[in-house]
Design an enzyme around this catalytic site. Structure first.
Site, mmCIF file in Angstrom:
data_model
loop_
_atom_site.group_PDB
_atom_site.id
_atom_site.type_symbol
_atom_site.label_atom_id
_atom_site.label_comp_id
_atom_site.label_asym_id
_atom_site.label_seq_id
_atom_site.Cartn_x
_atom_site.Cartn_y
_atom_site.Cartn_z
ATOM 1 N N LYS A 32 37.296 43.586 47.509
ATOM 2 C CA LYS A 32 38.196 43.426 48.658
ATOM 3 C C LYS A 32 37.623 44.063 49.932
ATOM 4 C CE LYS A 32 41.057 47.257 46.932
ATOM 5 N NZ LYS A 32 40.697 48.270 47.903
ATOM 6 N N THR A 33 36.960 45.224 49.795
ATOM 7 C CA THR A 33 36.349 45.845 50.970
ATOM 8 C C THR A 33 35.232 44.960 51.515
ATOM 9 O OG1 THR A 33 36.848 48.013 50.030
ATOM 10 C CG2 THR A 33 35.295 47.960 51.856
ATOM 11 N N ASP A 215 43.399 47.098 54.815
ATOM 12 C CA ASP A 215 43.084 47.249 53.393
ATOM 13 C C ASP A 215 44.196 48.046 52.710
ATOM 14 O OD1 ASP A 215 41.692 47.108 51.045
ATOM 15 O OD2 ASP A 215 40.097 48.483 51.626
ATOM 16 N N GLU A 216 44.281 47.973 51.376
ATOM 17 C CA GLU A 216 45.251 48.740 50.578
ATOM 18 C C GLU A 216 46.676 48.548 51.094
ATOM 19 O OE1 GLU A 216 44.249 49.987 47.901
ATOM 20 O OE2 GLU A 216 42.228 50.771 48.080
ATOM 21 N N GLN A 246 48.347 48.145 42.045
ATOM 22 C CA GLN A 246 47.846 49.486 42.341
ATOM 23 C C GLN A 246 48.753 50.228 43.324
ATOM 24 O OE1 GLN A 246 43.429 50.030 42.551
ATOM 25 N NE2 GLN A 246 43.391 47.796 42.599
ATOM 26 N N ARG A 591 39.177 52.471 36.890
ATOM 27 C CA ARG A 591 38.161 53.266 37.598
ATOM 28 C C ARG A 591 36.817 53.192 36.867
ATOM 29 N NH1 ARG A 591 39.751 52.335 41.671
ATOM 30 N NH2 ARG A 591 41.219 51.074 40.475
#
Length: 702
Positions: A32-33, A215-216, A246, A591
């Protein structure tokens, strides 16, 4: 090769879409980044939009720095893009320019959590009310809730149980304004106020940015969402990226509706899903998908199913240990083996825990074994008392309206300035504390005058040199007030604290080299976050799952997987909290790139030191068929050895057979009588808590 060609089909589609607002639902490790950075580069290269006309917001300073580095490298920029930032940094930048519109000076100070709590304590003292009923920590949390939800009706709700709360809230905000200070929530709230009350200012900032990326997005709160709506206006120039799976910060104000109902606030929204994972093995993703597939209600429709080309992979192990100390020893031995025998570095490993107190046993085991480690998310460098003391001298000298800085240093180290003297000085307060000191000087006792004379001389020196030469000035402060002697006389660990002060000198020297002023540095340090202290050194990282958000490691240990810990006991009777715990477990698993070790202790020491029996996390029951079981002991039954997997599996089904009429005990609610049983739940009338419906696993026969 063209940058766009390096993307997969869905990533490419997200980068090239501009005809409407865009919501990118991006799973863990799905790049996504990469989508955001490529979209910034595409806007610059293909549409000739200057990089400083693009606003890109993410949630941590670390993520913003990484995004800047990628953009700088791809576009060969000579300067940092100033609008790749976090929400709080964006708000601070806007208010440094526009503060007068909301009644502040541009040199406002940002109060951290400790400063805010001290203001609340001062207000409670002024009102002469019981600080056991009006606990500063609780009051601060309620104030945060009001500001993050843009909802002052919450004041009336809390006034039923805390009649003085409305006055506390009013005085708290007045005290901040008097000090020309904002807390973290004020930074955001004042931008909303600024834009809503000043249409011409809003128009200026709307024209400042041709495109906005976030983002996020699942972690945004109502105020942040409102800021974006105002800056975007009626344009289609917004792309947000996020993963509802998330969303783990609702307790800190995150509002999941922002992403779940994004299309309502931005009509015509296009939704693109990124489900291909580039981080983890197939076995890791299989377990993660199974965990999140249990999500309920509104989350279900936006659940992503991650997949990868990395077929197979290592088994995921679940280890049942006799005690929490044995659990720490197992983790230590396995880490040593992974480094010694399998060629991993210590920096490749992370130990994730649900609650920070669980780190103590792990740290002690690491120290005994000589394993280098770093705890992430503990006390931040700039929150340490000795650092705050020296920075407070600089803060006060440059911002003399700062009440908390003044109160921190006026008698530090002790110079005989007590509460009565401070009250006399306060009587002369009009514009700032420095002027009040000068005006009150003649009215104070001779001893106080002598002490204050030295103090005022020091403050004048700091005012003259502090902003441009903070490192030299900090050294001068430490020398004049004999601060190292003060630390030696007060603390057993004074040598460590002195070392921290010298590290502060180094940090301030870096500020001087960078050309920044002390006030710019102060803002950055105020907005620093746990991950900002993450070292690239070859050390095992110990952190809570919350602190691990956005990070990745080849190998992850998830410790303390017991009911009441992970998931938290607070979630047992609250479906919303229970769902958040599920998402938190999903974040922990995702993670890992290559290996995951999960563990629980069959007995864990309570805060009193007593060993209590535990139950494995309920989440483990859902994925037990995907786990490879280990145990720390061999068991014998009827002359036959029980396999480790049998021993661990039995732990899932060890609930007591609870019957109607039975006297039982619960760890939280105490003793009670079972009035009915249905499936794995029992309805119990407790002596002090009335009727509750409880899982049978949490009841013991009396």
């Amino acid at each position: 090769m063209d940058l766009i060609e390096k993307l997969n089909d869905q990533q490419r589609e997200a980068v090239l879409h501009f005809s409407s607002p865009l919501l990118v639902l991006a799973g863990a490790g799905s790049g996504k980044t990469r989508v955001i950075t490529h979209k910034i580069i595409y806007l610059v290269n293909k549409f000739s939009i200057p990089v400083d006309k693009i606003l890109a917001i993410t949630f941590t300073n670390k993520a913003a720095s990484e995004m800047k580095e990628r953009v700088i490298k791809s576009l060969n920029l000579k300067e940092d893009p100033q609008w790749i930032t976090t929400f709080h940094s964006l708000s601070a930048k806007i208010l440094r320019i526009e503060a007068e519109h909301v009644g502040y000076g541009r040199d406002f100070v940002i109060y951290d959590e400790e400063d805010s709590k001290k203001v609340i304590k001062d207000v409670i003292k002024q009102l002469n009310i019981n600080d056991e009923i009006y606990k500063p920590e609780k009051i601060r949390n309620v104030i945060n809730q009001i500001k993050q939800n843009l909802d002052e009706t919450i004041i009336d709700f809390y006034a039923f149980t805390m009649p003085h709360f409305p006055e506390i809230y009013k005085r708290y905000n007045q005290s901040l304004a008097l000090s020309n200070a904002m807390d973290f929530d004020d930074l955001l709230l004042n931008v909303v106020k600024l834009f809503k009350e000043n249409p011409e200012v809003l128009k200026k900032w709307q024209s400042k940015f041709d495109y906005i990326l976030v983002d996020e997005y699942q972690d945004t709160n109502l105020v942040q969402h409102e800021i974006l709506k105002l800056i975007v206006g009626n344009r289609d120039c917004i792309t947000v990226v996020g993963d509802p799976q998330q969303c783990i910060y609702t307790w800190r104000g995150a509002n999941p509706e922002n992403i779940l109902e994004f299309e309502k606030d931005f009509p015509g929204t296009r939704i693109i899903k990124l489900e291909r994972n580039y981080r983890s093995t197939e076995k890791i993703l299989s377990v993660a998908n199974k965990v999140i597939s249990g999500a309920k209600g509104r989350w279900k429709e936006k659940v992503l199913k991650l997949w990868t080309d990395r077929k197979g992979g290592e088994d995921i192990y679940l280890i049942s240990l006799e005690t929490d100390r044995r659990e720490s020893e197992f983790i230590t031995k396995r880490i040593s083996s992974l480094v010694k025998d399998e060629g991993y570095r210590f920096g490749d490993l992370a130990v994730l825990i649900r609650m920070s107190y669980l780190s103590r046993n792990i740290e002690e085991a690491f120290v005994r074994s000589g394993i280098p480690y770093q705890v992430i998310g503990g006390l931040k460098f700039y929150e340490r008392a000795e650092i705050k003391d020296i920075l407070a001298y600089l803060r006060f000298a440059l911002q003399p309206r700062d009440t908390q800085a003044f109160k921190r240093i006026i008698n530090l180290p002790s110079r005989g300035i007590g509460e009565k003297t401070i009250q006399k000085i306060q009587n002369f307060y009009e514009t700032d504390w420095l002027q009040a000191l000068k005006d009150a000087y003649e009215q104070l006792p001779k001893k106080a005058q002598f002490s204050l004379q030295e103090f005022l001389e020091l403050v004048e020196y700091v005012r003259k040199y502090g902003n441009e030469k903070p490192s030299e000035t900090a050294r001068y402060i430490v020398e004049v007030i004999k601060y190292e002697d003060y630390l030696e006389g007060k603390y057993k660990d004074w040598e460590d604290r002195v070392a921290n002060i010298h590290e502060l000198f180094n940090a301030l020297k870096e500020v001087e080299r960078s050309g920044k002023t002390f006030l710019e540095f102060l803002e950055e340090s105020s907005l620093s976050q746990a991950q900002d202290n993450l070292e690239n050194s070859d050390t095992v990282k110990i952190m809570t799952v919350h602190a691990a958000k956005g990070l990745e490691f080849p190998i992850v240990f998830i410790a303390g997987l017991e009911d009441g810990i992970f998931p938290s006991g607070r979630s047992f009777e609250d479906i919303e909290q229970s769902e958040e715990e599920r998402r938190l477990f999903y974040v922990a698993i995702t993670r890992a790139k290559e290996k995951v070790f999960m563990s629980f202790a069959r007995k864990r020491a309570s805060f009193s030191g007593q060993l209590n029996e535990t139950k494995p996390s309920r989440f483990l029951k859902e994925i037990k068929s995907d786990l490879k079981f280990l145990s720390d002991r061999k068991n014998v039954k009827n002359g036959k050895q029980i396999s480790p997997s049998e021993h661990t599996t039995k732990a899932f089904y060890s609930g007591t057979d609870i019957k109607t009429g039975q006297l039982v005990k619960h760890e939280t609610f105490g003793k009670g009588v079972v009035v009915s049983v249905s499936g794995n739940k029992a309805t119990v009338i407790f002596e002090n808590f009335g009727q509750k419906t409880i899982l049978k696993d949490f009841l013991k026969s009396v």
